[in-house]
Scaffold this active site. Sequence first.
Site, mmCIF file in Angstrom:
data_model
loop_
_atom_site.group_PDB
_atom_site.id
_atom_site.type_symbol
_atom_site.label_atom_id
_atom_site.label_comp_id
_atom_site.label_asym_id
_atom_site.label_seq_id
_atom_site.Cartn_x
_atom_site.Cartn_y
_atom_site.Cartn_z
ATOM 1 N N HIS A 32 -16.611 51.619 27.795
ATOM 2 C CA HIS A 32 -15.583 52.642 27.645
ATOM 3 C C HIS A 32 -14.931 53.027 28.969
ATOM 4 O O HIS A 32 -14.540 54.175 29.176
ATOM 5 C CB HIS A 32 -16.136 53.889 26.951
ATOM 6 C CG HIS A 32 -15.308 54.297 25.767
ATOM 7 N ND1 HIS A 32 -14.152 55.022 25.884
ATOM 8 C CD2 HIS A 32 -15.462 54.061 24.438
ATOM 9 C CE1 HIS A 32 -13.635 55.226 24.687
ATOM 10 N NE2 HIS A 32 -14.410 54.642 23.793
ATOM 11 N N TYR A 63 -20.960 57.175 25.156
ATOM 12 C CA TYR A 63 -20.336 56.256 26.109
ATOM 13 C C TYR A 63 -20.639 56.705 27.541
ATOM 14 O O TYR A 63 -20.515 57.878 27.872
ATOM 15 C CB TYR A 63 -18.827 56.206 25.892
ATOM 16 C CG TYR A 63 -18.442 55.819 24.495
ATOM 17 C CD1 TYR A 63 -18.845 54.602 23.966
ATOM 18 C CD2 TYR A 63 -17.683 56.667 23.699
ATOM 19 C CE1 TYR A 63 -18.498 54.225 22.673
ATOM 20 C CE2 TYR A 63 -17.332 56.301 22.410
ATOM 21 C CZ TYR A 63 -17.745 55.093 21.907
ATOM 22 O OH TYR A 63 -17.407 54.736 20.619
#
Length: 454
Positions: free
Chosen positions: A264, A207
């Site tokens: 994220h 992420y």
Amino acid sequence: MKNPEMQSENSRRKALKMLGLGSAAGVFGLFDSPKARAENYVTPAYARGLAPVTIKSVRAITTAPGGSNLVIVKVETSEPGLYGLGCATFTQRALVVIPAINTYLNDFCVGKDVDNIEDMWQSAYVSSYWRNGPVLNNALSGLDQALWDIKGKRANMPVYQLLGGKARIAVDTYTHASGPTPEAIADKVQQFMEMGFRHIRIQQGGYGGVGAMAELKPDFKAAGFGRETDDFSDQRTYLKRVPKMFELVRKRCGEDIQLLHDMHELTEPIDAINMIKGLEEYRPYFIEDPFSPENMSWFKLLRQTTSVPIAMGELFNNINEFKEPMANQLFDFIRIHISQIGGITPAMKVARLGEWFNVKTAWHGPGDTSPVGHAANNSIDIAVWNFGIQESQMFNDRVKEVFPGCPTIKNGYYYVSESPGLGIDINEKEAAKYPIGTKSRWTVRKNDGTILKP
């Protein structure tokens, strides 16, 4: 002597009068005595021949056969051999969920009727007075799923039947293709397409590009700031790479495959908006978590700026956090972590609410969702009309040994179990071979050492 015809007419009138009185008595309840009602009462099918079943114990089982800490709730009942399983996994703080289950929930639940799931959920939810925290929510979620598992077993039906039955043939899923370069990612996408997947999430590194920026040496590490294991993400590099990744994968893999991406929450809100707008030409199925829960007000500007579908919500603790964004159609997919939101009972309420606003489900299903949690996800997915997509998980052989009945994927679909309850079990002897730990890797920093949220 009386005329026979007159006698017949009188008899007819008396009969009609009595019928009239009978009808009136029925209307006014003259004949509706408690005894009459009792004689007409039919025992519901679910209660015929079934003795009341109460909770005997509630306890936690921990294991980590796939690497992530998993916490399972086992609810044992007064009926010999009847128990239920639920996922209470809070993998980053697993050890603190255990006493919440073994001490507080056990004490709270023993002796209660297993059938009264809604009452159990509501009373457990407020029994601590302060609520919404992930520890108690995960414990409650495990209890809730276990009670649904028991109810399915008592009804001799899979849980999805109790939620309304099948609304589709199976549960469509997406899988994850990540790599150090766009070319490596495209190779994986093609491999998954050959396996039958129609939806694939693409990530360059972890992420925010974590792990794929080895050529960049962050200043905080050189200065000895933070821990050696802290991760690093350069936001500008990440924001430039994502559109290039989408462009190459589209060229290599075609227009038919549905592509997803998870931000994220690791960039500034205005930067996230600009990047998402730039992805429109590649037609993402959705972009996940552009903003942290602290930045929800940015969704209005995002909606005005781009038509790219958005998924949000895995970090929400309370089902009420979904109400306003869904009513205002600020995102398109509900990202709920079932063992974080409180279980099947509240997740079904959010799903049903989403139907009114054409917001679809996309339950969170990473490696730290146990197979029990995935079975719960699938039970809802197969039953609700506004299902969107389900995050999938490939289970290794160790996980399958610990959890007999693991959900299986074929041609990109999860196929739900037809066994009573959630259709999954746990081998406690095997589970004990894989003890859980306390390490958490959710520390990501900028170049100067500033913490990046999720």
